[in-house]
Enzyme design. Structure first.
Site, PDB file in Angstrom:
ATOM      1  N   ALA A   1      17.991 -47.456 -22.391  1.00  0.00           N
ATOM      2  CA  ALA A   1      16.602 -47.385 -22.379  1.00  0.00           C
ATOM      3  C   ALA A   1      15.674 -45.952 -23.721  1.00  0.00           C
ATOM      4  O   ALA A   1      15.480 -45.235 -22.879  1.00  0.00           O
ATOM      5  CB  ALA A   1      15.405 -47.161 -21.115  1.00  0.00           C
TER       6      ALA A   1
ATOM      7  N   HIS B   1      13.366 -54.420 -21.743  1.00  0.00           N
ATOM      8  CA  HIS B   1      13.147 -54.027 -20.415  1.00  0.00           C
ATOM      9  C   HIS B   1      12.322 -54.224 -19.451  1.00  0.00           C
ATOM     10  O   HIS B   1      11.552 -54.006 -19.515  1.00  0.00           O
ATOM     11  CB  HIS B   1      13.398 -52.388 -20.787  1.00  0.00           C
ATOM     12  CG  HIS B   1      13.985 -51.740 -19.426  1.00  0.00           C
ATOM     13  ND1 HIS B   1      14.852 -52.846 -17.659  1.00  0.00           N
ATOM     14  CD2 HIS B   1      14.295 -50.547 -19.264  1.00  0.00           C
ATOM     15  CE1 HIS B   1      15.068 -51.482 -17.451  1.00  0.00           C
ATOM     16  NE2 HIS B   1      14.668 -50.128 -17.694  1.00  0.00           N
TER      17      HIS B   1
ATOM     18  N   HIS C   1      13.276 -52.639 -13.006  1.00  0.00           N
ATOM     19  CA  HIS C   1      13.587 -51.756 -12.191  1.00  0.00           C
ATOM     20  C   HIS C   1      12.307 -50.872 -11.853  1.00  0.00           C
ATOM     21  O   HIS C   1      11.943 -49.534 -11.868  1.00  0.00           O
ATOM     22  CB  HIS C   1      14.625 -50.658 -13.028  1.00  0.00           C
ATOM     23  CG  HIS C   1      15.856 -51.171 -13.218  1.00  0.00           C
ATOM     24  ND1 HIS C   1      17.609 -50.940 -14.279  1.00  0.00           N
ATOM     25  CD2 HIS C   1      16.887 -52.463 -12.180  1.00  0.00           C
ATOM     26  CE1 HIS C   1      17.957 -51.318 -14.284  1.00  0.00           C
ATOM     27  NE2 HIS C   1      17.860 -52.203 -12.949  1.00  0.00           N
TER      28      HIS C   1
ATOM     29  N   TYR D   1       9.869 -50.503 -13.716  1.00  0.00           N
ATOM     30  CA  TYR D   1       8.862 -50.569 -15.099  1.00  0.00           C
ATOM     31  C   TYR D   1       8.395 -50.936 -15.315  1.00  0.00           C
ATOM     32  O   TYR D   1       8.389 -52.036 -15.307  1.00  0.00           O
ATOM     33  CB  TYR D   1      10.144 -50.093 -16.223  1.00  0.00           C
ATOM     34  CG  TYR D   1      11.211 -48.561 -15.991  1.00  0.00           C
ATOM     35  CD1 TYR D   1      10.247 -47.303 -16.211  1.00  0.00           C
ATOM     36  CD2 TYR D   1      12.611 -48.644 -16.133  1.00  0.00           C
ATOM     37  CE1 TYR D   1      10.852 -46.734 -14.653  1.00  0.00           C
ATOM     38  CE2 TYR D   1      13.486 -47.991 -15.727  1.00  0.00           C
ATOM     39  CZ  TYR D   1      13.027 -46.659 -14.779  1.00  0.00           C
ATOM     40  OH  TYR D   1      13.487 -45.719 -15.121  1.00  0.00           O
TER      41      TYR D   1
ATOM     42  N   LEU E   1      28.042 -52.446  -9.323  1.00  0.00           N
ATOM     43  CA  LEU E   1      29.359 -51.659  -8.392  1.00  0.00           C
ATOM     44  C   LEU E   1      30.460 -53.026  -8.895  1.00  0.00           C
ATOM     45  O   LEU E   1      31.446 -53.099  -7.897  1.00  0.00           O
ATOM     46  CB  LEU E   1      29.049 -51.688  -6.846  1.00  0.00           C
ATOM     47  CG  LEU E   1      28.700 -50.938  -6.781  1.00  0.00           C
ATOM     48  CD1 LEU E   1      28.868 -50.445  -5.528  1.00  0.00           C
ATOM     49  CD2 LEU E   1      28.851 -48.855  -7.180  1.00  0.00           C
TER      50      LEU E   1
ATOM     51  N   GLY F   1      29.162 -49.508 -15.685  1.00  0.00           N
ATOM     52  CA  GLY F   1      27.904 -49.004 -16.232  1.00  0.00           C
ATOM     53  C   GLY F   1      28.902 -47.099 -15.381  1.00  0.00           C
ATOM     54  O   GLY F   1      29.556 -46.644 -16.176  1.00  0.00           O
TER      55      GLY F   1
END
Length: 359
Positions: free
Chosen positions: A62, A181, A184, A186, A306, A328
């Site tokens: 980000a 983005h 999450h 933001y 995951l 990730g």
């Protein structure tokens, strides 16, 4: 050919495989001064290792469109030319390794001005290089965070232009893909959700009003981003709330809107906008949300969350649940995951000449 190592073409850009690295903040830039927001040797080494490991696409963490848009004072930014020049070193190396360089353009909104996670991640004030966060509504994220300042319509327009200016700089820095983005918790996510957006003007209330800011950002970025280069959008497909939040149904509807406004792929994550929510984090727990968007719209998707096992990743793609997988934490643990997966599946991945003796 295995699904993981089949090339993927969007617009006129071909990505060599479907093993991609999502944006993961490193909190390693200088917090103030002329080097604020500038990539460092750490960032170069971090991304270079994953490129030499065979990762097909790397989305740089980000990257704030303004100083106030950073999650922490230690985040990367792309609001000035010093930052652009430093990014060129990274994009040149990634491109030379056959990896496609992408960047996530971001504004942290009410979750801005916090410390690094390993220092506790609490909000910081001016004495620790912090600032006053902004948001669609004066609602704190949780009881630790301050109440943010509500953006005026004029300030909203300014942020839209900051995204466009950041996209221009990202292009100049050598990035082939830009990602907006919108996840999450933001700023863009805050506008989308009725949980965090209590406005009564043209940017709040109805679905059309709550998505207005996001689509204005998309339009502004798409206008300056070349037609031959893809544009991604990251979304939190659900907030995991029983009521009063953004839902999977909203995401499917929004995906169609994003496609109409020039988005080429939806990066599907979840959560982050409501504190204290219990999220069922099991292997691949977010994949069904990506699969639903792919099945119910014409928009390509990338799945994240995951995904760690080679067979698991291959199955996601082979079953048509996603067009690519984003690894990730697994890529933090193993920068050469793609090369190991290719060996296990019989796929092909580029190996640097200097490493041929290892193959």
């Amino acid at each position: 050919m295995t699904a993981l190592f089949e090339p993927f073409t969007l617009r006129e850009l071909t990505i060599p495989n479907r093993v991609w690295m999502p944006p993961m903040c490193q909190y390693s830039a200088a917090p103030k001064g002329p080097e604020s927001g500038v990539p460092t040797d750490w960032h170069f080494a971090h991304y270079a290792a994953r490129a030499t490991g065979g990762t097909g696409l790397i989305v740089v963490e980000a990257t704030a469109v303004s100083p106030q848009g950073r999650i922490s004072p230690y985040d990367l930014g792309i609001w000035n030319d010093t930052q652009v020049e430093a990014f060129r070193r990274i994009t040149r190396f990634l491109t030379a390794q056959g990896t496609v360089p992408a960047i996530q353009l971001a504004h942290a909104g009410r979750k801005a001005s916090t410390d690094r996670p390993w220092k506790g991640g609490a909000p910081v004030g001016p004495d620790q290089h912090g600032w006053e966060p902004v948001a669609p509504s004066p609602l704190a994220f949780d009881d630790r965070h301050p109440v943010p300042a509500e953006l005026t319509p004029g300030q909203i327009k300014d942020v839209v232009e900051q995204f466009a200016a950041a996209a221009r700089r990202a292009l100049d820095a050598g990035f082939e893909i830009a990602e907006i983005h919108g996840a999450h918790g933001y700023l863009i996510n805050e506008f989308l959700s009725p949980h965090s957006n209590h406005r009564t003007d043209a940017y709040g209330g109805s679905y059309e009003n709550r998505t207005r800011f996001a689509l204005e950002v998309v339009d502004a970025v798409r206008e300056v981003w070349p037609d031959d280069k893809p544009l991604f959008f990251r979304v939190s497909a659900t907030e995991w709330l029983d009521d009063g939040g953004w839902t999977a149904d909203d995401t499917v509807r929004f995906a169609a809107d994003l496609r109409a406004h020039g988005i080429d792929l939806l990066d599907v994550s979840t959560g982050g906008n409501a504190s204290g929510v219990r999220i069922p984090t099991t292997p691949g727990y977010q994949v069904p949300f990506a699969a639903r968007v792919r099945n119910e719209t014409s928009l390509p998707v990338a799945a994240v969350g995951l995904i760690t096992d080679v067979e698991q990743a291959e199955k996601i793609l082979a079953n048509g649940e996603a067009d690519a997988v984003l690894l990730g934490r697994e890529l933090l643990r193993n920068p050469s995951w793609a090369r190991h997966a290719a060996r296990e599946l019989g796929g092909e991945v580029r190996v640097p000449d200097q490493y041929h003796r290892s193959v």
